[in-house]
Design a protein around this motif. Sequence first.
Motif, mmCIF file in Angstrom:
data_model
loop_
_atom_site.group_PDB
_atom_site.id
_atom_site.type_symbol
_atom_site.label_atom_id
_atom_site.label_comp_id
_atom_site.label_asym_id
_atom_site.label_seq_id
_atom_site.Cartn_x
_atom_site.Cartn_y
_atom_site.Cartn_z
ATOM 1 N N VAL A 1 4.901 1.123 -13.344
ATOM 2 C CA VAL A 1 4.082 0.599 -12.244
ATOM 3 C C VAL A 1 3.286 -0.615 -12.705
ATOM 4 O O VAL A 1 3.200 -1.637 -12.006
ATOM 5 N N LYS A 2 2.701 -0.539 -13.890
ATOM 6 C CA LYS A 2 1.917 -1.666 -14.425
ATOM 7 C C LYS A 2 2.809 -2.879 -14.659
ATOM 8 O O LYS A 2 2.420 -4.021 -14.353
ATOM 9 N N ALA A 3 4.020 -2.645 -15.176
ATOM 10 C CA ALA A 3 4.945 -3.760 -15.430
ATOM 11 C C ALA A 3 5.370 -4.433 -14.130
ATOM 12 O O ALA A 3 5.722 -5.615 -14.124
ATOM 13 N N GLN B 1 -1.218 7.467 -8.186
ATOM 14 C CA GLN B 1 -0.546 7.673 -6.909
ATOM 15 C C GLN B 1 -0.564 6.403 -6.068
ATOM 16 O O GLN B 1 0.462 5.984 -5.523
ATOM 17 N N ALA B 2 -1.748 5.768 -5.977
ATOM 18 C CA ALA B 2 -1.874 4.548 -5.175
ATOM 19 C C ALA B 2 -1.044 3.416 -5.766
ATOM 20 O O ALA B 2 -0.396 2.651 -5.036
ATOM 21 N N GLY B 3 -1.063 3.303 -7.101
ATOM 22 C CA GLY B 3 -0.288 2.245 -7.744
ATOM 23 C C GLY B 3 1.198 2.417 -7.527
ATOM 24 O O GLY B 3 1.921 1.452 -7.255
ATOM 25 N N LEU B 4 1.683 3.663 -7.638
ATOM 26 C CA LEU B 4 3.097 3.922 -7.431
ATOM 27 C C LEU B 4 3.487 3.673 -5.982
ATOM 28 O O LEU B 4 4.541 3.082 -5.705
ATOM 29 N N LEU C 1 6.227 0.938 -4.872
ATOM 30 C CA LEU C 1 7.414 1.297 -4.098
ATOM 31 C C LEU C 1 7.475 0.529 -2.786
ATOM 32 O O LEU C 1 8.537 0.099 -2.348
ATOM 33 N N LYS C 2 6.314 0.351 -2.163
ATOM 34 C CA LYS C 2 6.276 -0.414 -0.915
ATOM 35 C C LYS C 2 6.711 -1.848 -1.165
ATOM 36 O O LYS C 2 7.491 -2.428 -0.399
ATOM 37 N N ALA C 3 6.207 -2.427 -2.249
ATOM 38 C CA ALA C 3 6.585 -3.806 -2.582
ATOM 39 C C ALA C 3 8.063 -3.906 -2.936
ATOM 40 O O ALA C 3 8.732 -4.881 -2.614
#
Length: 455
Positions: free
Chosen positions: A375-377, A394-397, A401-403
Amino acid sequence: MWTIGDQAHASGASDHNPNPAGVVCAIDVLGDKGLDLAEFAEQVRTSRHPALKYCLTPETRVLCADLRWRPIGDLRVGERLISFDEFTTAARPSAGGNIRTAVVEATERIDLPAVKIRTDRGEVVASTDHMWVQYGGRGARNRWIESRALRAGDEIRYFADPWTEETSRDAGWLAGLFDGEGNLTMRRGAAKSGAGLTVAQKPGLAMDEIKRILADLGIQFAIDQNGVVQSARILGGLPAVLSFLGRVPSLRLRAKMIGGELWSGWRVRANDVAVVESVESVGVTEVVSVQTSTRTLIAEGMWSHNCIYNRRIWSTSRASEGWRRYAGSNPHTTHVHVSVGTGPDGKSTGPYDNTSSWGVGDDMSEVIKGIQTAVKAAGHDPGPIDGQWGPKTQAGLTAALKASGARGPAGPQGAAGPTGPRGERGEPGPKGDRGPAGELVLPAQLTVTAVNRVI
């Protein structure tokens, strides 16, 4: 992430909640975030995830319908076993119902994490997710419990000590006497219901010999007096009768029991148990996965215990056939349906009262670190890379995924065309195509696990 709709499925009866008891026992993985469903379904099939099978080491003895105990590693498809219903049919279903005949539908050898379970009746090595019928106590319901969840003092329902056929002169003499003078009765619903095995003689040398041999073989019996005749009666109900016929080489009575499969539909005493003394890890071990028609079997005396996509189904019970045509009411063309649990009506197979088989109860720190790193990458904030699942991860993932499912902006408008013969410039060219979608790169081995963990 790809949703399973827990809340919706928990509120009513469905193939996810067949009880209905508000316990979701299957997941739907959707393809609305850029997931290749066909690839995911194939990964589930080939992942050998322990939630999809329940296994015992090859030497574990299983009770067969010819009254012999055989190593589970020697079982073949089509072989008949003495087994039991997965659940009772009462209004409040309990794990472990009536005795039944089961047919072996599939077998497979596989390496899985395993534990050695020691009880006061013996020991067995099973995969960590193998299921047993745990005795709930008088007036309480029994339940299915995984090997890894067993603790010292837990009680597993027990059928009978495994036996081997006796070959001594005494056993042969006893078998001949029972074949000639013995009586096998299986009474149901009567005032004196039960499985009975007796032999009658007048007091004397023959009856004295019957008593001696039964005592020497450790077979419990009682002597009933009827006038001048005495009857030796085997004690212990159906398990003891089957044990006697399996040990003592009777021809007539054994054939009567096996030929009619007289055990089918029989109820046995619920409080005969094996008490767990210890459970210890033995690492990754070769085990045998066996699928039976009842989804159950009797292993070492103890009561022991699919993926659908696009009109196709694959199951551990028929693994060698690969993907098969599925003609059920829901074709599952927009999502992958993975059964990870069981309802008391027998639909689906596996643990239905917990999520540990799908990683929630396991040490998932390394898996979560891999997700956080990915996710960070991808340019999103998963919080600290600490292997702990929280709101930031959770928010980052979710954002990543949305992006990953959104296409890039349109390219710039094309330049005007060249000047024509009369000095007129051509019309501007069309806008460029939209850029490619962004991408969240998860390590390949985390593709399935990430779905399981995020749900």
